[in-house]
Design an enzyme around this catalytic site. Structure first.
Site, short mmCIF file in Angstrom:
data_model
loop_
_atom_site.label_atom_id
_atom_site.label_comp_id
_atom_site.label_asym_id
_atom_site.label_seq_id
_atom_site.Cartn_x
_atom_site.Cartn_y
_atom_site.Cartn_z
N SER A 15 0.84 -1.22 0.00
CA SER A 15 0.00 0.00 0.00
C SER A 15 0.87 1.26 0.00
O SER A 15 0.59 2.22 -0.72
CB SER A 15 -0.90 0.02 1.24
OG SER A 15 -1.87 -0.99 1.14
N ARG A 19 1.41 4.28 -2.97
CA ARG A 19 1.21 5.71 -2.69
C ARG A 19 2.48 6.51 -2.94
O ARG A 19 2.43 7.63 -3.47
CB ARG A 19 0.73 5.89 -1.24
CG ARG A 19 -0.74 5.46 -1.09
CD ARG A 19 -1.05 4.97 0.29
NE ARG A 19 -2.45 4.69 0.47
CZ ARG A 19 -3.07 3.53 0.16
NH1 ARG A 19 -2.37 2.53 -0.36
NH2 ARG A 19 -4.35 3.36 0.39
N GLY A 88 -5.74 -3.82 -8.04
CA GLY A 88 -6.89 -2.94 -7.82
C GLY A 88 -6.46 -1.55 -7.40
O GLY A 88 -7.07 -0.54 -7.78
N ARG A 116 -13.72 -6.81 -10.73
CA ARG A 116 -13.85 -6.08 -9.46
C ARG A 116 -14.59 -4.75 -9.64
O ARG A 116 -14.50 -4.13 -10.70
CB ARG A 116 -12.45 -5.89 -8.85
CG ARG A 116 -11.84 -7.25 -8.53
CD ARG A 116 -10.49 -7.14 -7.92
NE ARG A 116 -10.53 -6.50 -6.63
CZ ARG A 116 -9.44 -6.15 -5.94
NH1 ARG A 116 -8.25 -6.40 -6.45
NH2 ARG A 116 -9.54 -5.58 -4.78
N GLN A 162 -8.87 2.43 -1.12
CA GLN A 162 -8.54 2.72 -2.52
C GLN A 162 -9.45 3.80 -3.06
O GLN A 162 -9.02 4.68 -3.81
CB GLN A 162 -8.65 1.44 -3.36
CG GLN A 162 -7.62 0.40 -2.97
CD GLN A 162 -7.83 -0.93 -3.67
OE1 GLN A 162 -8.78 -1.10 -4.42
NE2 GLN A 162 -6.94 -1.87 -3.41
N ASP A 308 -7.18 -7.66 4.70
CA ASP A 308 -6.30 -8.53 3.90
C ASP A 308 -5.75 -9.70 4.72
O ASP A 308 -5.16 -10.63 4.16
CB ASP A 308 -5.13 -7.71 3.33
CG ASP A 308 -5.61 -6.73 2.26
OD1 ASP A 308 -6.73 -6.90 1.74
OD2 ASP A 308 -4.86 -5.78 1.95
N ARG A 339 -13.11 -14.26 -1.93
CA ARG A 339 -12.38 -14.90 -0.82
C ARG A 339 -13.33 -15.52 0.20
O ARG A 339 -12.98 -16.51 0.86
CB ARG A 339 -11.47 -13.88 -0.12
CG ARG A 339 -10.26 -13.53 -0.95
CD ARG A 339 -9.32 -12.57 -0.25
NE ARG A 339 -8.20 -12.27 -1.14
CZ ARG A 339 -7.42 -11.21 -1.03
NH1 ARG A 339 -7.64 -10.31 -0.07
NH2 ARG A 339 -6.43 -11.02 -1.87
N ARG A 381 -3.29 -14.06 -1.74
CA ARG A 381 -3.47 -14.21 -0.28
C ARG A 381 -4.10 -15.55 0.09
O ARG A 381 -3.85 -16.09 1.16
CB ARG A 381 -4.26 -13.04 0.28
CG ARG A 381 -3.54 -11.71 0.09
CD ARG A 381 -3.97 -10.65 1.07
NE ARG A 381 -3.68 -9.32 0.56
CZ ARG A 381 -2.49 -8.72 0.62
NH1 ARG A 381 -1.47 -9.33 1.19
NH2 ARG A 381 -2.32 -7.52 0.13
#
Ligand code: S3P
Length: 423
Positions: A15, A19, A88, A116, A162, A308, A339, A381
């Site tokens: 993440s 950024r 994503g 998504r 997001q 997550d 998931r 994941r």
């Protein structure tokens, strides 16, 4: 005598890497990023930025990344579609940034990303004045037509970092104020990084207000290790019968570490050694000791802080004593795979009692060795969470694929093996 602890530094935070790359692209001057994630998702972001005219040096393990910023509105019209791979974060951040640029661009991704939801970003960006052409009902590909934007005041229907970040980025590129309210606190890395770059951003509970800076300064940043990647090693360390695992230099932003709070309730021994702050982000080391776990209850307000980590938490729940219930986890259905369904289905395939109903997941712990086949649906994941079970003594677990961890944690299987074989 107790053996020394095994030390591992998890890969750079995904993440924060995203950024850092995108804000560096919008800054004036050369940004230097140390410890960046070099996995596929970060490469998707770097590749898309290059197509927008930004010079980003190659993302290679152990190498510093430099980004030549083009200013808050200086991106160039891309000659081809922007392919975001499986990421994503890349797709949604680009939608925000391009909403404030005066040209048209097409954004797409792999089969998982094309499924998504994107309207959660494009609806508020349309309120700001950007235009979108959908080539698929709610997902990618999307053509974005940037415009002169209007200020935004918006109550977000889902807690999604997001989306929040995309809207803040649109405010910066469009040079208009943005005021947001979230239903629950999602990760706040964008806000922290903007604040440390001197932007006028206020955070008050669930409200965020940004008065966009007319320019962003280039910066130097050291990216901490990814707590979400560390989570798989934490789980593997807890399920061992002996040996201490030391995880070095991990990001400990409280909007990310809900897992530690739940593990505390489950009886896990994870010690946190604080190391201070880097660019507004708390960083520390973790010491993980083998533990007997009891089942847990997790509620909707807690979910964004461990979203997550839910796959690996469900896996730990399958080894805990008693039942665990995860409520309000419907967002798991729109991640890299569904998931929620796949966790329940795969746990059952391994002989564990598990049920996904509505937005609740229930898992009943067992001490029987897991045996069976896991369908990861190419989701990194899920693959990493079930690989932890596959490493247990007596386990016979077959994964449908072994490549997907390359999306966020290229060295995962080697690190997991180190944890597993260390005594
Ligand atoms: C991310 C936010 C989360 C998380 C994702 C990364 C980010 O999604 O699941 O892996 O970097 O902003 P949401 O946007 O649903 O919060």
């Amino acid at each position: 005598m107790e053996a020394e602890a095994l030390g591992i530094r998890p890969p750079g935070d995904k993440s924060i890497t995203h950024r850092a790359l995108i804000l560096a692209a919008l800054a004036d001057g050369t940004t230097v990023i140390r410890g960046a994630l070099t996995a596929l998702d970060a490469r998707s972001m770097a590749g898309a930025l290059r197509r927008l005219g930004v010079a980003v040096s190659p993302l290679r393990e152990g190498r510093v990344v430099t980004v030549e910023g083009r200013g808050v509105r200086g991106l160039q019209r891309p000659g081809v579609s922007l392919h975001c791979g499986n990421s994503g974060t890349t797709a949604r951040f680009l939608l925000g940034v391009l909403a404030g640029h005066p040209f048209e661009a097409r954004i797409t991704g792999d089969a998982s990303l094309r499924r998504r939801p994107m309207r959660r970003v494009t609806v508020p960006l349309s309120l700001m004045g950007a235009q979108f052409e959908y080539q698929n009902e709610d997902g990618l590909p999307v053509v974005v037509r940037g415009a002169r934007l209007r200020p935004l005041e918006y109550r977000m229907p889902v807690a999604a970092a997001q989306v929040k970040s995309a809207l803040l980025l649109a405010g910066i590129c469009g040079q208009v104020p943005v005021a947001l309210e979230e239903p629950a606190r999602s990760r706040d890395h964008t806000e922290r990084l903007l604040r440390s770059l001197g932007a006028a951003i206020q955070m008050d509970g669930l409200k965020i207000r940004l008065n966009p800076p007319s320019r962003l300064p280039a910066f130097e940043i050291e990216i901490p290790g990814d707590f979400s990647s560390a989570a798989f090693l934490i789980a593997a360390g807890l399920l061992k019968s002996r040996g201490e695992i030391f995880l070095d230099h991990v990001g400990l932003n409280p909007t990310r570490t809900g897992l530690l709070r739940v593990l505390g309730r489950m009886g896990a021994s994870v010690e946190v050694l604080d190391r201070g702050y880097q660019m507004g982000e708390p960083v520390g080391d973790l010491v993980v000791r083998p533990s007997s776990l009891v089942g847990c209850e997790v509620g909707p307000q807690e979910v964004p802080s461990l979203i997550d980590e839910l796959p690996v938490l469900a896996v730990l729940a399958s080894r805990a004593q008693g039942e665990s219930v995860f409520r309000g986890v419907g967002e798991l259905r729109v991640k890299e795979s569904d998931r929620l369904s796949l966790l329940a289905r795969n746990l059952r395939a391994l002989g564990v009692e598990a049920e996904a109903e509505g937005d609740t997941l229930t898992v009943v712990g067992t001490d029987r060795p897991p045996r069976g086949r896991v369908e990861t649906a190419g989701d990194h994941r899920l693959a990493m969470a079930f690989a932890v079970l596959a490493g247990l003594p007596g386990a016979q677990v077959e994964l449908s694929e072994w490549e997907s961890p390359g999306i966020s944690y290229p060295r995962f299987f080697a690190d997991l093996e180190r944890v597993r074989s260390f005594v």
